[in-house]
Scaffold this motif. Structure first.
Motif, PDB file in Angstrom:
ATOM      1  N   ASP A 139       0.835  -1.199   0.000  1.00 19.82           N
ATOM      2  CA  ASP A 139       0.000   0.000   0.000  1.00 19.82           C
ATOM      3  C   ASP A 139       0.874   1.255   0.000  1.00 19.82           C
ATOM      4  O   ASP A 139       0.590   2.228  -0.717  1.00 19.82           O
ATOM      5  N   GLN A 140       1.962   1.213   0.784  1.00 27.03           N
ATOM      6  CA  GLN A 140       2.882   2.343   0.808  1.00 27.03           C
ATOM      7  C   GLN A 140       3.542   2.534  -0.554  1.00 27.03           C
ATOM      8  O   GLN A 140       3.683   3.651  -1.056  1.00 27.03           O
ATOM      9  N   ARG A 141       3.934   1.399  -1.176  1.00 24.10           N
ATOM     10  CA  ARG A 141       4.552   1.470  -2.501  1.00 24.10           C
ATOM     11  C   ARG A 141       3.568   2.023  -3.527  1.00 24.10           C
ATOM     12  O   ARG A 141       3.928   2.837  -4.388  1.00 24.10           O
ATOM     13  N   ARG A 142       2.300   1.598  -3.402  1.00 23.16           N
ATOM     14  CA  ARG A 142       1.280   2.097  -4.323  1.00 23.16           C
ATOM     15  C   ARG A 142       1.079   3.596  -4.135  1.00 23.16           C
ATOM     16  O   ARG A 142       0.931   4.343  -5.115  1.00 23.16           O
ATOM     17  N   LYS A 143       1.121   4.061  -2.908  1.00 22.04           N
ATOM     18  CA  LYS A 143       0.989   5.503  -2.658  1.00 22.04           C
ATOM     19  C   LYS A 143       2.169   6.261  -3.265  1.00 22.04           C
ATOM     20  O   LYS A 143       1.991   7.340  -3.837  1.00 22.04           O
ATOM     21  N   GLU A 144       3.376   5.683  -3.110  1.00 25.77           N
ATOM     22  CA  GLU A 144       4.554   6.340  -3.682  1.00 25.77           C
ATOM     23  C   GLU A 144       4.450   6.410  -5.205  1.00 25.77           C
ATOM     24  O   GLU A 144       4.739   7.440  -5.813  1.00 25.77           O
ATOM     25  N   LEU A 145       4.021   5.297  -5.833  1.00 24.82           N
ATOM     26  CA  LEU A 145       3.877   5.282  -7.291  1.00 24.82           C
ATOM     27  C   LEU A 145       2.787   6.252  -7.742  1.00 24.82           C
ATOM     28  O   LEU A 145       2.925   6.915  -8.776  1.00 24.82           O
ATOM     29  N   THR A 146       1.719   6.327  -6.961  1.00 29.81           N
ATOM     30  CA  THR A 146       0.645   7.267  -7.304  1.00 29.81           C
ATOM     31  C   THR A 146       1.163   8.701  -7.234  1.00 29.81           C
ATOM     32  O   THR A 146       0.860   9.530  -8.097  1.00 29.81           O
ATOM     33  N   GLN A 148       4.299   9.618  -7.622  1.00 31.22           N
ATOM     34  CA  GLN A 148       5.191   9.810  -8.770  1.00 31.22           C
ATOM     35  C   GLN A 148       4.387  10.034 -10.053  1.00 31.22           C
ATOM     36  O   GLN A 148       4.733  10.885 -10.879  1.00 31.22           O
ATOM     37  N   LYS A 149       3.320   9.260 -10.210  1.00 35.58           N
ATOM     38  CA  LYS A 149       2.476   9.412 -11.398  1.00 35.58           C
ATOM     39  C   LYS A 149       1.876  10.812 -11.455  1.00 35.58           C
ATOM     40  O   LYS A 149       1.864  11.464 -12.520  1.00 35.58           O
ATOM     41  N   GLU A 150       1.363  11.273 -10.294  1.00 36.66           N
ATOM     42  CA  GLU A 150       0.783  12.618 -10.267  1.00 36.66           C
ATOM     43  C   GLU A 150       1.831  13.679 -10.584  1.00 36.66           C
ATOM     44  O   GLU A 150       1.547  14.655 -11.286  1.00 36.66           O
ATOM     45  N   GLU A 151       3.063  13.473 -10.063  1.00 40.20           N
ATOM     46  CA  GLU A 151       4.128  14.437 -10.343  1.00 40.20           C
ATOM     47  C   GLU A 151       4.477  14.423 -11.836  1.00 40.20           C
ATOM     48  O   GLU A 151       4.664  15.489 -12.458  1.00 40.20           O
ATOM     49  N   LEU A 152       4.544  13.226 -12.441  1.00 32.18           N
ATOM     50  CA  LEU A 152       4.826  13.133 -13.876  1.00 32.18           C
ATOM     51  C   LEU A 152       3.719  13.767 -14.702  1.00 32.18           C
ATOM     52  O   LEU A 152       3.980  14.456 -15.700  1.00 32.18           O
ATOM     53  N   LEU A 153       2.483  13.533 -14.292  1.00 32.33           N
ATOM     54  CA  LEU A 153       1.364  14.164 -15.004  1.00 32.33           C
ATOM     55  C   LEU A 153       1.430  15.676 -14.897  1.00 32.33           C
ATOM     56  O   LEU A 153       1.166  16.400 -15.871  1.00 32.33           O
ATOM     57  N   LYS A 154       1.820  16.155 -13.718  1.00 32.79           N
ATOM     58  CA  LYS A 154       1.943  17.597 -13.530  1.00 32.79           C
ATOM     59  C   LYS A 154       3.032  18.164 -14.437  1.00 32.79           C
ATOM     60  O   LYS A 154       2.831  19.191 -15.123  1.00 32.79           O
ATOM     61  N   GLN A 155       4.198  17.462 -14.461  1.00 33.58           N
ATOM     62  CA  GLN A 155       5.287  17.919 -15.333  1.00 33.58           C
ATOM     63  C   GLN A 155       4.887  17.828 -16.802  1.00 33.58           C
ATOM     64  O   GLN A 155       5.221  18.704 -17.609  1.00 33.58           O
ATOM     65  N   SER A 156       4.164  16.771 -17.153  1.00 36.85           N
ATOM     66  CA  SER A 156       3.716  16.617 -18.539  1.00 36.85           C
ATOM     67  C   SER A 156       2.788  17.748 -18.930  1.00 36.85           C
ATOM     68  O   SER A 156       2.881  18.292 -20.047  1.00 36.85           O
ATOM     69  N   LYS A 157       1.878  18.122 -18.016  1.00 32.16           N
ATOM     70  CA  LYS A 157       0.970  19.236 -18.309  1.00 32.16           C
ATOM     71  C   LYS A 157       1.743  20.530 -18.491  1.00 32.16           C
ATOM     72  O   LYS A 157       1.423  21.337 -19.367  1.00 32.16           O
ATOM     73  N   LEU A 158       2.778  20.724 -17.621  1.00 32.44           N
ATOM     74  CA  LEU A 158       3.584  21.942 -17.748  1.00 32.44           C
ATOM     75  C   LEU A 158       4.317  21.963 -19.093  1.00 32.44           C
ATOM     76  O   LEU A 158       4.357  22.997 -19.790  1.00 32.44           O
TER      77      LEU A 158
END
Length: 202
Positions: A139-146, A148-158
């Protein structure tokens, strides 16, 4: 006459049957009456003592009986609770666990020692504990990946916004260049036909 008859009664009978001096009779009668009163007091005291002992014995017996009834009630209550516990279907029976083979491979050594493997109850507790730890880790790993995914999506949007901005600027420059080219074409007179083969300035 009965053998166990009280001597005082015998004395009374002798007193009545004898013809003696009235004073002597009175003295003997008074002594016998005093003796009878003493016997009566002793009988009353003995009766009271027996009643008291009987009352105490009955009280002890009632207390013992009450204690027995309480124990029987508690026994029935505990038997019902035991039956409920035996019939209780815990959720752990439906929890998908790592197989025993996977547990033996993945679990910490202290959780899968020989003593634990020989004790089914402790083995199940250790498997449940290991399952909980693994699920928390995943669950902790899934939160970390989530995250990271949100951060990548944010960078992708930028980056997408930057690309769109550059694209808009390029389109603006191309439009401005087209406008300039049009004005240049309007300002420069057309060349004579003899020089039509001369390449136009770029």
């Amino acid at each position: 006459m009965a053998q166990d008859e009280d001597p005082s009664i015998k004395h009374f009978q002798e007193l009545v049957s004898e013809v003696a001096d009235p004073t002597s009779i009175q003295i003997r009668a008074n002594a016998l009456v005093a003796r009878l009163k003493a016997l009566n007091r002793n009988a009353n005291a003995t009766t009271r003592s027996c009643k008291q002992a009987t009352t105490e014995a009955r009280h002890d017996m009632d207390q013992t009986h009450l204690g027995l009834q309480n124990l029987l009630y508690e026994k029935r209550h505990l038997e019902k609770e035991i039956d409920k516990c035996r019939q209780f279907a815990s959720i752990y029976q439906d929890v998908p666990l790592y197989s025993l083979t996977e547990f033996k491979i993945m679990a910490p050594p202290e959780a899968r020692s020989d003593d634990v493997l020989q004790n089914p109850h402790q083995l199940m507790l250790n498997r449940l504990s290991f399952e909980l730890v693994e699920r928390q880790r995943l669950d902790q790993r899934r939160k970390e990946l989530t995250a990271q995914k949100e951060e990548l999506l944010k960078q992708s949007k930028l980056k997408l916004a930057t690309v769109e901005s550059v694209k808009t600027q390029i389109e603006s420059l191309m439009k401005a260049a087209a406008d300039i080219q049009k004005k240049v074409d309007e300002l420069v007179p057309a060349l004579p036909p003899s020089t039509a083969t001369t390449p136009a300035p770029s």
